[in-house]
Design an enzyme around this catalytic site. Structure first.
Site, PDB file in Angstrom:
ATOM      1  N   ILE A   1       0.808  -1.227   0.000  1.00 27.15           N
ATOM      2  CA  ILE A   1       0.000   0.000   0.000  1.00 27.15           C
ATOM      3  C   ILE A   1       0.838   1.272   0.000  1.00 27.15           C
ATOM      4  CG2 ILE A   1      -2.086  -1.022   0.998  1.00 27.15           C
ATOM      5  CD1 ILE A   1      -1.304   0.452   3.630  1.00 27.15           C
TER       6      ILE A   1
ATOM      7  N   GLY B   1       7.761   3.986   0.608  1.00 29.68           N
ATOM      8  CA  GLY B   1       8.428   5.247   0.935  1.00 29.68           C
ATOM      9  C   GLY B   1       9.909   5.149   0.672  1.00 29.68           C
TER      10      GLY B   1
ATOM     11  N   GLU C   1      12.211   4.677   2.829  1.00 33.74           N
ATOM     12  CA  GLU C   1      12.886   3.725   3.713  1.00 33.74           C
ATOM     13  C   GLU C   1      12.216   2.366   3.788  1.00 33.74           C
ATOM     14  OE1 GLU C   1      15.481   4.190   6.128  1.00 33.74           O
ATOM     15  OE2 GLU C   1      15.991   6.134   5.252  1.00 33.74           O
ATOM     16  N   ALA C   2      10.909   2.365   3.516  1.00 35.61           N
ATOM     17  CA  ALA C   2      10.182   1.127   3.817  1.00 35.61           C
ATOM     18  C   ALA C   2       9.074   0.825   2.832  1.00 35.61           C
ATOM     19  CB  ALA C   2       9.596   1.241   5.218  1.00 35.61           C
TER      20      ALA C   2
ATOM     21  N   ILE D   1       5.284  -0.852   2.775  1.00 37.42           N
ATOM     22  CA  ILE D   1       4.197  -1.103   3.699  1.00 37.42           C
ATOM     23  C   ILE D   1       3.196  -2.043   3.034  1.00 37.42           C
ATOM     24  CG2 ILE D   1       2.357  -0.031   5.086  1.00 37.42           C
ATOM     25  CD1 ILE D   1       4.961   1.183   5.879  1.00 37.42           C
TER      26      ILE D   1
ATOM     27  N   ASP E   1       9.745  12.544  13.011  1.00 43.01           N
ATOM     28  CA  ASP E   1       9.222  12.899  11.690  1.00 43.01           C
ATOM     29  C   ASP E   1       7.759  13.326  11.824  1.00 43.01           C
ATOM     30  OD1 ASP E   1       9.113  13.292   8.948  1.00 43.01           O
ATOM     31  OD2 ASP E   1       8.865  11.170   8.462  1.00 43.01           O
TER      32      ASP E   1
HETATM   33  N1  LIG Z   1      -0.522   1.113  11.164  1.00 39.88           N
HETATM   34  C1  LIG Z   1      -0.934   1.670  10.030  1.00 39.88           C
HETATM   35  N2  LIG Z   1      -2.260   1.753   9.748  1.00 39.88           N
HETATM   36  C2  LIG Z   1      -2.689   2.317   8.590  1.00 39.88           C
HETATM   37  N3  LIG Z   1      -1.876   2.817   7.652  1.00 39.88           N
HETATM   38  C3  LIG Z   1      -0.548   2.767   7.872  1.00 39.88           C
HETATM   39  C4  LIG Z   1      -0.006   2.203   9.069  1.00 39.88           C
HETATM   40  N4  LIG Z   1       1.337   2.277   9.018  1.00 39.88           N
HETATM   41  C5  LIG Z   1       1.620   2.875   7.845  1.00 39.88           C
HETATM   42  N5  LIG Z   1       0.501   3.177   7.153  1.00 39.88           N
HETATM   43  C6  LIG Z   1       0.415   3.827   5.823  1.00 39.88           C
HETATM   44  O1  LIG Z   1       1.643   3.711   5.142  1.00 39.88           O
HETATM   45  C7  LIG Z   1       2.257   4.999   4.965  1.00 39.88           C
HETATM   46  C8  LIG Z   1       3.762   4.886   5.182  1.00 39.88           C
HETATM   47  O2  LIG Z   1       4.056   4.364   6.463  1.00 39.88           O
HETATM   48  P1  LIG Z   1       5.126   5.027   7.420  1.00 39.88           P
HETATM   49  O3  LIG Z   1       5.250   4.195   8.643  1.00 39.88           O
HETATM   50  O4  LIG Z   1       4.762   6.456   7.607  1.00 39.88           O
HETATM   51  O5  LIG Z   1       6.470   4.864   6.581  1.00 39.88           O
HETATM   52  P2  LIG Z   1       7.361   5.891   5.723  1.00 39.88           P
HETATM   53  O6  LIG Z   1       8.665   5.893   6.439  1.00 39.88           O
HETATM   54  O7  LIG Z   1       7.417   5.288   4.371  1.00 39.88           O
HETATM   55  O8  LIG Z   1       6.683   7.232   5.750  1.00 39.88           O
HETATM   56  C9  LIG Z   1       1.562   5.891   5.969  1.00 39.88           C
HETATM   57  O9  LIG Z   1       1.568   7.240   5.590  1.00 39.88           O
HETATM   58  C10 LIG Z   1       0.160   5.309   5.999  1.00 39.88           C
HETATM   59  O10 LIG Z   1      -0.587   5.753   4.899  1.00 39.88           O
HETATM   60 MG   LIG Z   2       5.620   8.282   7.148  1.00 30.94          MG
END
Ligand SMILES: Nc1ncnc2c1ncn2[C@@H]1O[C@H](COP(=O)(O)OP(=O)(O)O)[C@@H](O)[C@H]1O
Ligand SMILES: [Mg+2]
Length: 192
Positions: free
Chosen positions: A4, A7, A9-10, A12, A112
């Site tokens: 979904i 980014g 770094e990661a 998801i 962040d």
């Molecule tokens: N626990 C979660 N529940 C719902 N959406 C999530 C969750 N964790 C991440 N996301 C979705 O994935 C996106 C990227 O995750 P995030 O942890 O912010 O990583 P990044 O370092 O890529 O920003 C978030 O902006 C959100 O839309």
């Molecule tokens: Mg993020």
């Protein structure tokens, strides 16, 4: 399993009602450093999710931690970025201020703080993305958390005076020194 978000770094993934956040290899980083950063950020994120939960702030439930991966609850809401509007921004920004106050009083820096890393669900605010978080008393680090959010508000939500309402939640006698450092940082930035 569905990807979904991808980014810097990661990756998801959504798997049922769980999110898998996998820190990916960055080719431009030297191998050992890359492994070190991915490992420490994964661990840090898991640790901070528990700490922040303990102080009464909503975060996704943490189910599992592996070397480069965390498994957390899928928070089925909306990013704050996409739901701030003229009717809710005063109340919402004040609430965010109260939560960041709680974190900073517990010496937790998010790392962040942006409206993309806050999910709104059933009127509650869930903080996510703690991989760059730190535990420290440092005024500078707290102030730089504020600076990130301040700039995010200015650039993404310029039509609302988010900062004013954030401060209603955040400003206390105890946070005066952080706000002093923040103001200095802001001045310095304006003249660069
Ligand atoms: N626990 C979660 N529940 C719902 N959406 C999530 C969750 N964790 C991440 N996301 C979705 O994935 C996106 C990227 O995750 P995030 O942890 O912010 O990583 P990044 O370092 O890529 O920003 C978030 O902006 C959100 O839309
Ligand atoms: Mg993020």
């Amino acid at each position: 399993m569905k990807l979904i978000s991808r980014g810097a770094e990661a990756k998801i993934y959504l798997k049922g009602n769980k999110i898998l956040k996998e820190r990916i290899c960055k080719k431009y980083r030297e191998r050992e450093l890359d492994v070190f950063l991915r490992k420490t950020r994964t661990k840090k994120e898991a640790k901070l999710l528990s700490e922040v939960k303990r102080i009464g702030i909503k975060v996704p439930i943490l189910f599992d931690v592996k070397k480069f991966l965390i498994e957390i609850e899928f928070v089925d809401g909306k990013k704050l970025k996409n739901c701030l509007n003229k009717n809710n921004y005063k109340k919402f920004c004040k609430k965010i201020g109260e939560s960041v106050l709680k974190m900073h009083l517990s010496n937790i820096i998010h790392g962040d703080l942006t409206t993309s890393n806050i999910i709104v669900k059933d009127g509650e605010f869930y903080f996510i993305d703690f991989g760059l978080g730190v535990e420290t008393k440092s005024l500078e680090q707290k102030a730089s958390d504020l600076l990130t959010l301040y700039q995010n508000f200015k650039s993404l939500h310029p039509e609302f005076d988010c900062w004013k309402y954030f401060l209603l939640g955040y400003k206390r006698k105890e946070t005066e020194p952080v706000l002093q450092v923040f103001k200095k940082m802001l001045k310095r930035r304006r003249y660069i």
